[in-house]
Write an enzyme that holds these catalytic residues in place. Structure first.
Site, PDB file in Angstrom:
ATOM      1  N   LYS A 155      -5.432   0.143   2.119  1.00 42.62           N
ATOM      2  CA  LYS A 155      -6.192   1.133   2.870  1.00 42.62           C
ATOM      3  C   LYS A 155      -7.269   0.392   3.649  1.00 42.62           C
ATOM      4  CE  LYS A 155      -8.338   5.667   2.119  1.00 42.62           C
ATOM      5  NZ  LYS A 155      -8.682   6.655   1.052  1.00 42.62           N
ATOM      6  N   ILE A 183       2.058   3.163   7.141  1.00 38.73           N
ATOM      7  CA  ILE A 183       2.624   4.382   6.551  1.00 38.73           C
ATOM      8  C   ILE A 183       1.719   5.594   6.709  1.00 38.73           C
ATOM      9  CG2 ILE A 183       4.082   3.185   4.881  1.00 38.73           C
ATOM     10  CD1 ILE A 183       1.934   3.685   2.766  1.00 38.73           C
ATOM     11  N   ASP A 241     -10.717  17.653  -3.797  1.00 31.88           N
ATOM     12  CA  ASP A 241      -9.731  17.747  -2.705  1.00 31.88           C
ATOM     13  C   ASP A 241      -8.308  17.650  -3.247  1.00 31.88           C
ATOM     14  OD1 ASP A 241      -8.894  18.123  -0.098  1.00 31.88           O
ATOM     15  OD2 ASP A 241      -8.968  15.996   0.413  1.00 31.88           O
TER      16      ASP A 241
END
Length: 368
Positions: free
Chosen positions: A74, A51, A170
């Site tokens: 991940k 993905i 971030d």
């Protein structure tokens, strides 16, 4: 301690030698006992689908076989001959492993196998950017109750992080996940770090350009939680208007877009601003333009007031996450913390667009 864990510890100890990483490495050494040794990953996860992909690895959607729970794997590439485990990965693990909050993505497990590090997160179907993009064909915006609910949840998560002296560094729509039930989750702590009091020098290479605060653009290396608050202010405006507040093309363009609305800073409005490396006395002089802020953000009244209090300089004058949660914006019109359904919202959007659901149609692919 297993061979795999000793190997991981060796990578960590050899990978980072500079001063800025030493504290993080020490924390990571303490954490190696929490990292699972190599296991039969194929037997633990199924229905794998790619993905996303980043600088250091690939993200897969998967189902945990035993618990029948969707998760995001991940996969971090490690290279013993070069950098080993990326510092962003070390920081993410160090910061997120102990965070337990409804509005922060959960890290289920850490697995080291086949010279790869796998971070197993809870899976959320979309991010905030995906949701906003669905509104674009009809020039629609999120209903006000969604905007307020999303903002409340983001502030709750940031207040929790900042209390624990963690700054994300971030924040942007791509790093904010949105569930079908309307739950917001802050994700991707790869640039996050613990900060200290008094503040110390940090890198200024943080935060995606559109959400970067003016002190960073001016070259400051001293910052704390106010950095996240500026980014959140930009996001607040974007979820209310469905357009970025300061869409700069480069750093100087970004500064000027900020100045055009918040005003060009000077030593009176921002004592010490002239000491920043990138500050120039010859910057174009723009006054504060509240009318443009209102028009761009589509916020009015108390919502606009929250935004104004966040987008302030100097940074120490910005509204804090904890302070924002007590703002009258969240006390008016009988606001409750009940989350509006994103599933219902998406049905309405698709009915207007007459388009199929947003799906990632990548074929299933093995990661082992």
């Amino acid at each position: 301690m297993s061979r795999e864990i000793r190997s991981l510890e060796s990578i960590i100890s050899d990978a980072r030698e500079n001063t800025h990483e030493k504290m993080l490495i020490r924390k990571q050494r303490d954490m190696t006992t929490d990292i699972a040794p190599e296991r039969d990953l194929q037997g633990r996860f199924c229905s794998l689908r790619r993905i996303g992909e980043g600088t250091y690895g690939v993200v897969f959607k998967a189902i945990h076989v035993r618990d029948n729970v969707k998760c995001a794997l991940k996969m971090i590439r490690t290279d013993r001959d070069e950098e080993g485990i990326p510092s962003t990965c070390l920081r993410e693990i160090s910061c997120i492993k102990d965070l337990q909050h409804d509005n922060i993505v959960t890290l289920f497990d850490i697995i080291y196998a086949n010279s790869k590090l796998y971070m197993v997160f809870e899976f959320i179907d979309r991010d905030l950017k995906n949701l906003l993009e669905m509104l674009e064909p009809t020039n629609s915006v999120l209903p006000p109750n969604y905007v307020k609910s999303f903002m409340w949840q983001l502030l709750s998560a940031l207040s929790y992080c900042h209390l624990r002296r963690i700054v994300h560094r971030d924040l942007k729509p791509q790093n904010i996940l949105v569930s079908d039930s309307g739950v917001i989750k802050i994700a991707d702590f790869g640039l996050a770090r613990n900060f200290s009091f008094p503040s110390r020098n940090y890198t200024h290479e943080v935060v995606t350009l559109w959400y970067r605060p003016p002190e960073i653009l001016l070259g400051s290396q001293r910052y704390s939680t106010s950095l996240d608050m500026w980014s959140l202010g930009c996001i607040f405006s974007e979820i209310a208007s469905n357009k970025p507040l300061f869409p700069g093309e480069c750093e100087i363009s970004q500064l000027f877009k900020i100045f055009e609305i918040v005003g060009t800073p000077n030593i009176k409005s921002w004592p010490g601003v002239d000491s920043f490396p990138h500050y120039k006395a010859v910057f174009p002089q723009w006054p504060v333009n509240l009318k443009k802020l209102e028009e761009t953000s589509c916020l009015t009244g108390n919502g606009l007031d929250v935004l104004r209090e966040i987008l302030r300089y100097p940074p120490e004058r910005r509204l804090t996450a904890k302070g924002a949660l007590s703002h009258r914006y969240f006390l008016q019109n009988g606001f409750t913390q009940n989350r509006p359904s994103v599933t219902d919202l998406m049905k309405d959007i698709r009915a207007q667009n007459r388009t199929p659901p947003l799906l990632n149609n990548h074929q299933e692919k093995s990661i082992f």
